[in-house]
Design a protein around this motif. Sequence first.
Motif, PDB file in Angstrom:
ATOM      1  N   LEU A 142      83.414  21.149  65.426  1.00 19.65           N
ATOM      2  CA  LEU A 142      84.062  21.665  64.223  1.00 19.65           C
ATOM      3  C   LEU A 142      84.011  23.186  64.138  1.00 19.65           C
ATOM      4  O   LEU A 142      84.988  23.823  63.747  1.00 19.65           O
ATOM      5  CB  LEU A 142      83.401  21.077  62.968  1.00 19.65           C
ATOM      6  CG  LEU A 142      83.744  19.629  62.613  1.00 19.65           C
ATOM      7  CD1 LEU A 142      82.897  19.167  61.442  1.00 19.65           C
ATOM      8  CD2 LEU A 142      85.225  19.496  62.278  1.00 19.65           C
ATOM      9  N   LEU A 143      82.861  23.762  64.492  1.00 20.43           N
ATOM     10  CA  LEU A 143      82.642  25.187  64.239  1.00 20.43           C
ATOM     11  C   LEU A 143      82.769  26.055  65.483  1.00 20.43           C
ATOM     12  O   LEU A 143      82.714  27.282  65.374  1.00 20.43           O
ATOM     13  CB  LEU A 143      81.257  25.394  63.619  1.00 20.43           C
ATOM     14  CG  LEU A 143      80.985  24.643  62.313  1.00 20.43           C
ATOM     15  CD1 LEU A 143      79.563  24.910  61.844  1.00 20.43           C
ATOM     16  CD2 LEU A 143      81.983  25.050  61.239  1.00 20.43           C
ATOM     17  N   GLY A 144      82.898  25.431  66.641  1.00 22.30           N
ATOM     18  CA  GLY A 144      82.956  26.197  67.870  1.00 22.30           C
ATOM     19  C   GLY A 144      81.575  26.433  68.452  1.00 22.30           C
ATOM     20  O   GLY A 144      80.558  26.266  67.780  1.00 22.30           O
ATOM     21  N   GLU A 145      81.543  26.828  69.704  1.00 22.38           N
ATOM     22  CA  GLU A 145      80.273  27.044  70.390  1.00 22.38           C
ATOM     23  C   GLU A 145      79.524  28.228  69.782  1.00 22.38           C
ATOM     24  O   GLU A 145      80.116  29.160  69.244  1.00 22.38           O
ATOM     25  CB  GLU A 145      80.514  27.302  71.874  1.00 22.38           C
ATOM     26  CG  GLU A 145      81.172  26.138  72.612  1.00 22.38           C
ATOM     27  CD  GLU A 145      80.249  24.941  72.760  1.00 22.38           C
ATOM     28  OE1 GLU A 145      79.015  25.139  72.759  1.00 22.38           O
ATOM     29  OE2 GLU A 145      80.766  23.809  72.878  1.00 22.38           O
ATOM     30  N   ASP A 146      78.187  28.168  69.879  1.00 19.55           N
ATOM     31  CA  ASP A 146      77.311  29.262  69.447  1.00 19.55           C
ATOM     32  C   ASP A 146      77.462  29.585  67.964  1.00 19.55           C
ATOM     33  O   ASP A 146      77.347  30.744  67.546  1.00 19.55           O
ATOM     34  CB  ASP A 146      77.581  30.537  70.272  1.00 19.55           C
ATOM     35  CG  ASP A 146      77.365  30.313  71.757  1.00 19.55           C
ATOM     36  OD1 ASP A 146      76.412  29.578  72.110  1.00 19.55           O
ATOM     37  OD2 ASP A 146      78.140  30.861  72.556  1.00 19.55           O
ATOM     38  N   ASN A 147      77.737  28.585  67.143  1.00 19.99           N
ATOM     39  CA  ASN A 147      77.850  28.846  65.713  1.00 19.99           C
ATOM     40  C   ASN A 147      76.459  28.902  65.068  1.00 19.99           C
ATOM     41  O   ASN A 147      75.480  28.375  65.599  1.00 19.99           O
ATOM     42  CB  ASN A 147      78.719  27.776  65.035  1.00 19.99           C
ATOM     43  CG  ASN A 147      78.107  26.391  65.133  1.00 19.99           C
ATOM     44  OD1 ASN A 147      77.239  26.030  64.346  1.00 19.99           O
ATOM     45  ND2 ASN A 147      78.554  25.608  66.129  1.00 19.99           N
ATOM     46  N   GLU A 148      76.399  29.536  63.911  1.00 21.91           N
ATOM     47  CA  GLU A 148      75.117  29.783  63.239  1.00 21.91           C
ATOM     48  C   GLU A 148      74.457  28.494  62.777  1.00 21.91           C
ATOM     49  O   GLU A 148      73.231  28.350  62.827  1.00 21.91           O
ATOM     50  CB  GLU A 148      75.342  30.706  62.039  1.00 21.91           C
ATOM     51  CG  GLU A 148      74.057  31.097  61.321  1.00 21.91           C
ATOM     52  CD  GLU A 148      74.309  32.056  60.174  1.00 21.91           C
ATOM     53  OE1 GLU A 148      73.403  32.186  59.315  1.00 21.91           O
ATOM     54  OE2 GLU A 148      75.392  32.678  60.125  1.00 21.91           O
ATOM     55  N   LEU A 149      75.257  27.512  62.332  1.00 18.99           N
ATOM     56  CA  LEU A 149      74.687  26.262  61.834  1.00 18.99           C
ATOM     57  C   LEU A 149      73.934  25.526  62.938  1.00 18.99           C
ATOM     58  O   LEU A 149      72.810  25.068  62.731  1.00 18.99           O
ATOM     59  CB  LEU A 149      75.793  25.364  61.275  1.00 18.99           C
ATOM     60  CG  LEU A 149      75.357  23.971  60.812  1.00 18.99           C
ATOM     61  CD1 LEU A 149      74.275  24.066  59.738  1.00 18.99           C
ATOM     62  CD2 LEU A 149      76.551  23.166  60.305  1.00 18.99           C
TER      63      LEU A 149
END
Length: 258
Positions: free
Chosen positions: A106-113
């Motif tokens: 959903l958020l893409g690679e290496d996202n903060e979540l």
Amino acid sequence: MRTLVAATALFFSTASMANDCNMNLHGEMELSHGQLTLHLPDDKLLHLDGHKALLNGQEMHLSHTQLNMLNQYHQNVNDLAPKVAGIALDAVALANEGVAKAFNQLLGEDNELVADLSSEIDALRIKLHQEFYADDGSIRFNSANFDNGQFLGEDFESEFEQKLEKLVQRSMGSLMIAIGKEMLFSGGDMQAFEKRMDRFGEQLEADMEVRAAGIEAQAQTLCYDLSQLDSLENQISSSIPQLSGLNMIEVSESKYSM
């Protein structure tokens, strides 16, 4: 959404695999630096070090056969402890991987979540590691820390669930934006978006189930080993009058067929 449900379910399904063994632990058992201490249900304290046996602080006078049985019991517990630790740590690692894949979709690679979540799960892994390993790397455990005989009990699962919930709430804005972008890629077609997410969820479950099968196989082997330890206890309690109350481990036969 299917992706999130699939990922969060992974932790609880893998964590419960070894618990399907239906093992009950009576009294308390503590292993530290190769020293095994049993707090027996009849208020006796049995200490085993692989060479001698102490009952309430007094060395037991045993036949060669009797001492061999107790030494075998001590060795079996020593052998089982790292297997229990390995299954628990593998289950946490699998949960981390599954949840990370779901949010990365959903958020893409290496996202903060995912970075925050991985950090939180790693803290749980360290906590779990400390339950089974001393600072010098030697295996240890104390059954008093288990929850109803489960090494990943309700308290541990609840802590994992709460951390996940807080992180998702904190990142809800980012998640909604990501979902909106995903829908735009689907031309605003909600059904097309849901189908794409469902396909990803199905693939995630399939991939994780392959990994989980390995943990389940370890858990089944562990259950069989525990049943053998249960059988050895019965032999000891029948052969050594002072230990007639030895019944630390009880395993249901229907659960551990090999």
